[in-house]
Design a protein around this motif. Structure first.
Motif, PDB file in Angstrom:
ATOM      1  N   GLU A 286       3.749  -2.149   5.105  1.00 13.75           N
ATOM      2  CA  GLU A 286       2.956  -3.091   4.347  1.00 13.75           C
ATOM      3  C   GLU A 286       3.985  -3.682   3.050  1.00 13.75           C
ATOM      4  O   GLU A 286       3.682  -4.722   2.664  1.00 13.75           O
ATOM      5  CB  GLU A 286       1.863  -2.012   3.556  1.00 13.75           C
ATOM      6  N   VAL A 287       4.803  -2.746   2.556  1.00 15.04           N
ATOM      7  CA  VAL A 287       5.401  -3.214   1.479  1.00 15.04           C
ATOM      8  C   VAL A 287       6.494  -4.254   2.088  1.00 15.04           C
ATOM      9  O   VAL A 287       6.776  -5.105   1.390  1.00 15.04           O
ATOM     10  CB  VAL A 287       6.079  -1.844   0.965  1.00 15.04           C
ATOM     11  N   ARG A 288       7.045  -3.691   3.119  1.00 10.73           N
ATOM     12  CA  ARG A 288       7.805  -4.821   3.704  1.00 10.73           C
ATOM     13  C   ARG A 288       7.392  -6.322   4.085  1.00 10.73           C
ATOM     14  O   ARG A 288       7.992  -7.210   3.851  1.00 10.73           O
ATOM     15  CB  ARG A 288       8.715  -4.223   4.825  1.00 10.73           C
ATOM     16  N   ALA A 289       6.135  -6.145   4.414  1.00  9.62           N
ATOM     17  CA  ALA A 289       5.390  -7.349   4.834  1.00  9.62           C
ATOM     18  C   ALA A 289       5.238  -8.215   3.196  1.00  9.62           C
ATOM     19  O   ALA A 289       5.593  -9.496   3.413  1.00  9.62           O
ATOM     20  CB  ALA A 289       4.148  -7.314   5.304  1.00  9.62           C
ATOM     21  N   THR A 290       4.940  -7.546   2.511  1.00  8.15           N
ATOM     22  CA  THR A 290       4.782  -8.121   1.006  1.00  8.15           C
ATOM     23  C   THR A 290       6.136  -8.691   0.491  1.00  8.15           C
ATOM     24  O   THR A 290       6.110 -10.011  -0.042  1.00  8.15           O
ATOM     25  CB  THR A 290       4.259  -7.179   0.129  1.00  8.15           C
ATOM     26  N   HIS A 291       7.185  -7.960   0.574  1.00  7.21           N
ATOM     27  CA  HIS A 291       8.656  -8.459   0.200  1.00  7.21           C
ATOM     28  C   HIS A 291       8.948  -9.497   0.884  1.00  7.21           C
ATOM     29  O   HIS A 291       9.483 -10.460   0.430  1.00  7.21           O
ATOM     30  CB  HIS A 291       9.406  -7.161   0.287  1.00  7.21           C
ATOM     31  N   ARG A 292       8.709  -9.546   2.311  1.00  7.95           N
ATOM     32  CA  ARG A 292       9.243 -10.449   3.126  1.00  7.95           C
ATOM     33  C   ARG A 292       8.501 -11.751   2.704  1.00  7.95           C
ATOM     34  O   ARG A 292       9.308 -13.024   2.973  1.00  7.95           O
ATOM     35  CB  ARG A 292       8.861 -10.173   4.717  1.00  7.95           C
ATOM     36  N   SER A 293       7.446 -11.825   2.468  1.00 12.05           N
ATOM     37  CA  SER A 293       6.608 -13.150   2.021  1.00 12.05           C
ATOM     38  C   SER A 293       7.405 -13.845   0.673  1.00 12.05           C
ATOM     39  O   SER A 293       7.684 -15.099   0.739  1.00 12.05           O
ATOM     40  CB  SER A 293       5.292 -12.891   1.552  1.00 12.05           C
ATOM     41  N   PHE A 294       7.804 -13.015   0.011  1.00 17.94           N
ATOM     42  CA  PHE A 294       8.404 -13.489  -1.270  1.00 17.94           C
ATOM     43  C   PHE A 294      10.092 -13.957  -0.874  1.00 17.94           C
ATOM     44  O   PHE A 294      10.461 -14.841  -1.381  1.00 17.94           O
ATOM     45  CB  PHE A 294       8.655 -12.435  -2.506  1.00 17.94           C
ATOM     46  N   TRP A 295      10.571 -13.287   0.048  1.00 22.43           N
ATOM     47  CA  TRP A 295      12.033 -13.479   0.395  1.00 22.43           C
ATOM     48  C   TRP A 295      11.615 -14.999   1.186  1.00 22.43           C
ATOM     49  O   TRP A 295      12.604 -15.789   0.955  1.00 22.43           O
ATOM     50  CB  TRP A 295      12.296 -12.589   1.051  1.00 22.43           C
ATOM     51  N   ARG A 296      10.581 -14.980   2.026  1.00 24.38           N
ATOM     52  CA  ARG A 296      10.663 -16.289   2.807  1.00 24.38           C
ATOM     53  C   ARG A 296      10.450 -17.329   1.879  1.00 24.38           C
ATOM     54  O   ARG A 296      10.564 -18.670   2.356  1.00 24.38           O
ATOM     55  CB  ARG A 296       9.285 -16.182   3.866  1.00 24.38           C
ATOM     56  N   ALA A 297       9.723 -17.111   0.747  1.00 18.73           N
ATOM     57  CA  ALA A 297       9.525 -18.220  -0.171  1.00 18.73           C
ATOM     58  C   ALA A 297      10.709 -18.533  -1.224  1.00 18.73           C
ATOM     59  O   ALA A 297      10.656 -19.353  -1.840  1.00 18.73           O
ATOM     60  CB  ALA A 297       8.189 -17.810  -0.926  1.00 18.73           C
ATOM     61  N   GLY A 298      11.557 -17.511  -1.203  1.00 22.45           N
ATOM     62  CA  GLY A 298      12.554 -17.957  -1.946  1.00 22.45           C
ATOM     63  C   GLY A 298      12.657 -17.339  -3.337  1.00 22.45           C
ATOM     64  O   GLY A 298      13.313 -17.872  -4.297  1.00 22.45           O
ATOM     65  N   ILE A 299      11.670 -16.491  -3.626  1.00 24.37           N
ATOM     66  CA  ILE A 299      11.241 -16.140  -5.008  1.00 24.37           C
ATOM     67  C   ILE A 299      11.675 -14.545  -5.142  1.00 24.37           C
ATOM     68  O   ILE A 299      11.605 -13.675  -4.451  1.00 24.37           O
ATOM     69  CB  ILE A 299       9.477 -15.989  -5.130  1.00 24.37           C
ATOM     70  N   PRO A 300      12.736 -14.436  -6.346  1.00 26.08           N
ATOM     71  CA  PRO A 300      13.183 -13.070  -6.584  1.00 26.08           C
ATOM     72  C   PRO A 300      12.055 -12.173  -6.890  1.00 26.08           C
ATOM     73  O   PRO A 300      11.253 -12.411  -7.768  1.00 26.08           O
ATOM     74  CB  PRO A 300      14.145 -13.329  -7.706  1.00 26.08           C
ATOM     75  N   VAL A 301      12.012 -10.937  -6.644  1.00 21.27           N
ATOM     76  CA  VAL A 301      11.380  -9.775  -6.718  1.00 21.27           C
ATOM     77  C   VAL A 301      11.988  -8.505  -7.256  1.00 21.27           C
ATOM     78  O   VAL A 301      13.151  -8.384  -6.855  1.00 21.27           O
ATOM     79  CB  VAL A 301      10.400  -9.598  -5.557  1.00 21.27           C
ATOM     80  N   ASP A 302      11.334  -7.779  -8.202  1.00 19.84           N
ATOM     81  CA  ASP A 302      11.769  -6.343  -8.354  1.00 19.84           C
ATOM     82  C   ASP A 302      10.702  -5.521  -7.776  1.00 19.84           C
ATOM     83  O   ASP A 302       9.737  -5.885  -7.614  1.00 19.84           O
ATOM     84  CB  ASP A 302      12.048  -6.339  -9.970  1.00 19.84           C
TER      85      ASP A 302
END
Ligand code: GLA
Length: 681
Positions: free
Chosen positions: A432-448
């Motif tokens: 679940e966490v990776r799926a969420t992180h993946r979405s932002f990665w695919r959008a090129g949006i940085p996350v913490d």
């Protein structure tokens, strides 16, 4: 900021550390000579020594043999190569386990493991703890002031769980400390169920193999206890090192992605620098997202720079096969970790072993030796990393990577979803966490990633994937965040229970009902492979809920099936902010689209517009008075990027456009916040 945090933030070795685990005790002197020559050829500047060297350092109890290590350190010094020195406590030698069979770990089924592999220690066994302190002190006394010492690598991947008698006593003491009275524990653990009421702490055991399902509260407390117990063992080693007067930074290597026995936030507080071992679990395009995921976690746990302690140079192990990584990809991945805060590119291991259990594991010097394609690619990486030395300097203040999106991470979520017999056993926290992180990665949006109760002033959007247990404090923290103007997105499986895994009754998700303005009556996992459409054009899988809205607007409804017309995604306004509830399992496509839309509504955009869609990963790492724009081209067609800056790798200017070939990479030096654009061909 605590003194320890200040240390950690300051981990700036002046260069990117490059090298890997070196095990000279496995080789003869002629190979040492060859190794040192090859290290210099590849521009290796750091090795990790001693990780599993206990029997070489203390072949019989109390008899320390260090001349080989003295000699190795001299040779390394002559070659200008620094080192992390490990405490070898992950693998006690045979004499130890023969003398102290009670210090071997016991599995839940009561089987006591025997010697013959590694990591066979019972963390709570006094004899083990004492022997670990002794060897640590010995090493610290002898090498703690060595000028080549870059840091202490304590133990290796703490993570052996023990269910034996020593653990039992320590667990009882931990529980007494946590609950105070047995009545409080009985209430927290709901021991009225199945006649488990305890009369005293002495009656409690670690969760061992039992006739049917274990008590989930007992199980999660045992995971918390085990993490705390291993942390205490690590802190003892740290104390020995400091008592010996060594001030070198201290770390222990965390492990991703397959298992998780540690609560990393509390561990990170006791380290000077966070380090991570990262092994990929897919050879497909998701490997790149996985690199970003591991890096964002490590940077977040650290609160600053971190050390990539291990990766595999050549292979990705998937389904029993070691698939080739490829040289360009290995280089892009190495840069990907650095882009997101790593001060190193270190590998397991330097030379591929000729014997032992991991003789087929990849290495910088393969069985074929230095005259090989693998070593040539390693030497190429060494040249690149040498040119990236300026990147290792840290910004005077502020984060290494600016992110306005936070994703909640806590090991409690991982452990809670391992509870047997949840409504669906096909959901894991990390997925679940990776799926969420993946979405932002695919959008090129940085996350913490953020820790519960953290200061969220930098994060305008907080996503909470599958955080099943929530304490009162955590609920209030969410409420304050939203009231104060934050945008909160909570996904299904969050807030169903309190920290003891007791369901909050009266409607789901009980802990967050008021904040989200919803009331769920039934949790309805979907059969494998089934998808259900929503009114916003997205689809869900795996999980649905019979949800009612009490004080929220509906963003998406089911369009057909049993739940047709009922809400699936809702949004409540509270104070200055909003709280979105995603009560069903968005497919990855839906998650990608909807999270990017929510970010866009808030004005949160990608680092380089248009890049991610073209397969170009762009990450802006802040440095000392300048920014470094990492451009990693995973896509297929060549691209051009324009900015007022030069590529550190080639020296080429990007002023009139820098061409990136498929598989290529560049690191542009830019003025802080200077603009950059992707140029259409
Ligand atoms: C871990 C360990 C290493 C080695 C590698 C193999 O990360 O720390 O000793 O076993 O895995 O991938």
């Amino acid at each position: 900021m605590s003194v320890e945090q200040a240390h950690r933030r300051g981990f700036a070795p002046g260069q990117i550390l490059f090298g890997g685990d070196w095990s000279p005790e496995q080789w003869d002197r002629a190979t040492w000579e060859e190794d040192l020559a090859l290290m210099q050829e590849a521009r290796v500047n750091t090795v990790t020594l001693g990780v599993f060297s206990w029997s070489a350092l203390e072949p019989t109890e109390g008899a320390f043999v260090t001349d080989w290590l003295d000699e190795i350190l001299e040779r390394l010094a002559d070659a200008g190569i620094g080192f992390f020195l490990a405490t070898p406590t992950a693998s006690p030698p045979p004499w130890f386990t023969r003398a102290h069979p009670d210090a071997l770990p016991v599995r839940p089924d009561g089987v006591r493991l025997t010697h013959g592999s590694r990591d066979t220690y019972a963390i709570s066994a006094p004899a083990y703890r004492e022997a670990a302190r002794r060897i640590t002190r010995r090493l610290a006394d002898r090498y703690g002031h060595h000028p080549g010492l870059r840091g202490w690598h304590l133990h290796n991947e703490y993570g052996t769980l023990d269910h034996g008698p020593h653990a039992e006593h320590a667990f009882q003491a931990w529980l007494e400390d946590r609950y105070g009275t047995i009545e409080a524990l009985n209430a927290a653990w709901c021991t009225a169920f199945w006649s488990q009421g305890y009369a005293s702490f002495e009656e409690i055991t670690p969760p061992r193999t039992t006739q049917y399902l274990p008590n989930p509260s007992q199980a999660i407390d045992f995971r918390r206890f085990s993490s705390d117990e291993m942390l205490a063992a690590m802190v003892e080693q740290r104390e020995e090192i400091r008592a010996a007067g060594s001030t070198a930074p201290v770390t222990t290597n965390f492990m991703l992605p397959t298992w998780n026995h540690l609560e990393q936030w509390s561990w990170a507080e006791r380290e000077d620098v966070v380090s991570l071992d990262h092994y990929l679990d897919t050879a497909g395009p998701d490997a790149e997202a996985h690199v970003a995921y591991g890096s964002d976690l490590a940077r977040s746990w650290s609160g600053g720079p971190w050390v990539l302690m291990e990766q595999n140079a050549t292979g990705i192990r998937v389904d029993g096969r070691t698939l080739a990584k490829g040289a360009d990809r290995m280089i892009r991945h190495s840069l990907g970790y650095i882009a997101r805060g790593s001060q190193s590119s270190l590998f397991f291991q330097w030379r591929q072993s000729a014997g032992g259990a991991e003789q087929w594991h990849g290495a910088l010097v393969p069985h074929a030796g230095g005259r090989s394609r693998v070593f040539a690619s390693i030497a190429r990486l060494g040249g690149i990393l040498e040119r990236l030395a300026p990147v290792a300097a840290l910004p005077a203040d502020g984060p290494l990577v600016r992110a306005e999106v936070g994703i909640l991470w806590h090991a409690d979520g991982w452990w809670a979803l391992e509870t047997p017999d949840l409504p669906s056993s096909h959901l894991t926290y990390s997925a679940e966490v990776r799926a969420t992180h993946r979405s932002f990665w695919r959008a090129g949006i940085p996350v913490d990633f953020v820790r519960p109760l953290a200061d969220l002033s930098a994060h305008r959007l907080l996503v909470v994937p599958a955080q099943y247990p929530l304490s009162d404090d955590q609920v209030s923290w969410f409420e304050e965040y939203v009231e104060g103007g934050g945008e909160l997105v909570v996904t299904y499986l969050s807030g169903l229970a309190d920290e003891h895994l007791r369901i909050a009754t009266g409607g789901y998700p009980g802990r967050l009902r008021r904040l989200l303005g919803v009331r769920g009556q039934e949790l309805l996992p979907l059969p494998a492979g089934e998808r259900v459409a929503l009114s916003d054009g997205s689809e869900v899988e795996g999980w649905t809920e019979l949800l009612g809205v009490e004080d929220a607007e509906v963003l998406a409804r089911y369009t057909h099936g049993d739940l047709a017309g009922l809400p699936a995604v809702t949004r409540a306004r509270r104070g200055e902010g909003r709280a979105v509830y995603v009560s069903a399992g968005w497919t990855q496509e839906a998650r990608d689209r909807r999270l990017a839309e929510i970010a866009a509504e808030l004005g949160i955009g990608p680092t380089l517009p248009g890049a991610a869609e073209a397969g170009l990963e762009a990450v802006r790492r802040r440095g000392d008075g300048m920014d470094f724009l990492f451009l990693l081209h995973h896509g297929e067609r060549p691209l051009t990027v324009r900015a007022v800056g030069d590529d550190l790798i080639t020296g080429a200017s990007a002023r009139d456009g820098l061409r990136l070939a498929q598989g290529g990479a560049a690191v542009l030096t830019l003025a802080p916040d200077a603009p950059v654009e992707l140029v259409e061909d």
